[in-house]
Design a protein around this motif. Structure first.
Motif, mmCIF file in Angstrom:
data_model
loop_
_atom_site.group_PDB
_atom_site.id
_atom_site.type_symbol
_atom_site.label_atom_id
_atom_site.label_comp_id
_atom_site.label_asym_id
_atom_site.label_seq_id
_atom_site.Cartn_x
_atom_site.Cartn_y
_atom_site.Cartn_z
ATOM 1 N N ALA A 209 -5.620 1.459 1.153
ATOM 2 C CA ALA A 209 -4.546 1.530 2.150
ATOM 3 C C ALA A 209 -5.130 1.916 3.510
ATOM 4 N N PRO B 160 -0.672 6.156 2.419
ATOM 5 C CA PRO B 160 0.340 5.602 1.503
ATOM 6 C C PRO B 160 1.683 6.342 1.565
ATOM 7 N N TYR C 212 0.783 -1.233 0.000
ATOM 8 C CA TYR C 212 0.000 0.000 0.000
ATOM 9 C C TYR C 212 0.820 1.291 0.000
#
Length: 171
Positions: A87, A124, A78
């Protein structure tokens, strides 16, 4: 060794994924995020710090329950510099998302709706920063992630501070 030291080692190591380009891309995305939402860079960095603390807790729990490889797997899957709602879902449950949004709102004064929109970018980015220490040779060996998870328990970890210092290093 602190988080920044581990990141700089990763950038300078041919065995780890970290590069100056990766760090520059992360820092650029943070700047663009602030510009997109009309937030000053220090506010975005504070939001990133709060999110980073919650990501650390979630990854520590993942590591404790399922092992380091599972935590590393989330980082690998992710991390990025683009929005990724999956994510957020993979790291936090719904109730945790609300707690993160409230914590960021309290620390930054940003609107909860804006924070909710920023999370798929912030999570992320934190994971991308952690991925700098990933090695291709050894499973379970990511000194950046290990330091972030603070396996020695000294509590001396802040993702926003490390990113700020890495930005100074690149300048």
């Amino acid at each position: 060794m602190g988080l920044l030291d581990q990141i700089l080692n990763a950038v300078n190591s041919s065995d780890q994924q970290g590069s100056t380009g990766q760090i520059a891309s992360i820092l650029s995305t943070v700047q663009q995020l602030g510009d997109s939402y009309g937030a000053d860079p220090s506010t975005v960095q504070t939001a990133l710090s709060v999110v980073g603390n919650h990501v650390r807790s979630a990854l520590q729990q993942k590591q404790a329950n399922e092992g380091f490889e599972q935590a590393q797997g989330l980082v690998n899957q992710y991390s990025g510099t683009y929005p990724n709602p999956q994510a957020v879902d993979a790291i936090f449950g719904f109730n945790q998302v609300q707690q993160v949004v409230q914590a960021v709102a309290q620390r930054t004064g940003l609107d909860a709706g804006m924070i909710q929109q920023m999370l798929p970018i912030l999570v992320p980015l934190v994971l991308n920063f952690l991925q700098t220490g990933t090695t291709s040779q050894q499973q379970g060996s990511n000194p950046v992630l290990n330091t972030f998870l603070d396996t020695d328990g000294d509590g001396d970890v802040d993702i926003a501070d490390a990113m700020r210092m890495a930005g100074r290093y690149l300048s």
